[in-house]
Design an enzyme around this catalytic site. Sequence first.
Site, PDB file in Angstrom:
ATOM      1  N   PHE A 193      -0.556   2.828  -2.030  1.00  0.00           N
ATOM      2  CA  PHE A 193      -1.086   1.430  -1.882  1.00  0.00           C
ATOM      3  C   PHE A 193      -0.166   0.880  -0.851  1.00  0.00           C
ATOM      4  O   PHE A 193       1.210   0.978  -0.723  1.00  0.00           O
ATOM      5  CB  PHE A 193      -0.715   0.709  -3.078  1.00  0.00           C
ATOM      6  CG  PHE A 193      -1.664   0.955  -4.286  1.00  0.00           C
ATOM      7  CD1 PHE A 193      -2.634   0.304  -4.680  1.00  0.00           C
ATOM      8  CD2 PHE A 193      -1.090   2.021  -5.424  1.00  0.00           C
ATOM      9  CE1 PHE A 193      -3.390   0.800  -5.716  1.00  0.00           C
ATOM     10  CE2 PHE A 193      -1.930   2.212  -6.290  1.00  0.00           C
ATOM     11  CZ  PHE A 193      -3.212   1.759  -6.639  1.00  0.00           C
ATOM     12  N   ASP A 194      -0.650   0.000  -0.005  1.00  0.00           N
ATOM     13  CA  ASP A 194       0.254  -0.904   0.927  1.00  0.00           C
ATOM     14  C   ASP A 194       0.282  -1.958  -0.059  1.00  0.00           C
ATOM     15  O   ASP A 194      -0.084  -2.099  -1.175  1.00  0.00           O
ATOM     16  CB  ASP A 194      -0.853  -1.347   1.712  1.00  0.00           C
ATOM     17  CG  ASP A 194       0.012  -2.492   2.935  1.00  0.00           C
ATOM     18  OD1 ASP A 194       1.055  -2.590   2.846  1.00  0.00           O
ATOM     19  OD2 ASP A 194      -0.793  -3.382   3.288  1.00  0.00           O
TER      20      ASP A 194
END
Length: 310
Positions: A162-163
Amino acid sequence: MPYNIEDKFVIAVASSALFDLRLSGAVFTEQGEDEYRKYQHKHENDVLGKGVAFPLIKRLLSINGDSPEDQPVEVVLLSRNDADTGLRVFKSIEKYQLPITRAVFTAGGNPFQYMEAFNASIFLSGNPHDVKEAVKRGFPAGCIYPSDYIDDDQDHELRIAFDFDGIIADDSAETVFQQEGALASFHDHEKSKASEPLPAGPLLRFFTEISKLQKRILDKVATEPDYKPRIRVAIVTARNAPAHERVITTLRKLDIRVDEAFFLGGIDKGRVLKIFNPHIFFDDQVGHIEGVARIVPSVHVPFGITNSIE
């Protein structure tokens, strides 16, 4: 008894994310609906190729056990097809032995509007217009990008990357950076708020559900050492020190520990993603997605200031 969908971790997936629909999609675009319908009937028993989201969906469903009490994951198909042309998709689901039994066919309508009815924490689709409209209306959704990724069927681990800003957290910090236009101002702002958790982003619920599933698996491994499925979660963010501390503060507030965290400070995300090798990567910036989508399955979440959603 009614099926209690509220107790499940539900992922809504479009057929365009689960399978490779390039050929049939081209027929629809170039020849129209009537020819598309004929094409789907003719190829009804031809198994569709695996799509970008297939490795993720397969591994999530493999976490379910044999007993009704041990089936935390539910996948629901949301499709723009009607039930007739969508039959080919269900036949392919059956051929791949995916335990997906629930579906919505909207005959051209927006399928994401039924997410709440199925308690879905995310909607994955290959249709960028559907995804953008879903996010604009406040639904958690992401658009899969074409990829050359080849899945290893012998790899039972599920890796998700995930960013952070615009994905797990909102884009309020990113907004400061965009408005100030200077990295130093952004760092000063984040350092001053290091002890203040960021508000929720569009995929926070999906992120927390993955964390709950991860803990569930660890508990199961403690009693069943031979249990194969595993989940590893990574944060891959363009932040670096001193802006990293607010990420940690936010994760602590959520009571979530990630397996790996990369504070890259502008270094190409592909350099670490090639090594972590996720089965799915979520980012809110097209520039980041375009740089890695061919090497790892990637999803663009068109949320916040960088996507100019009005």
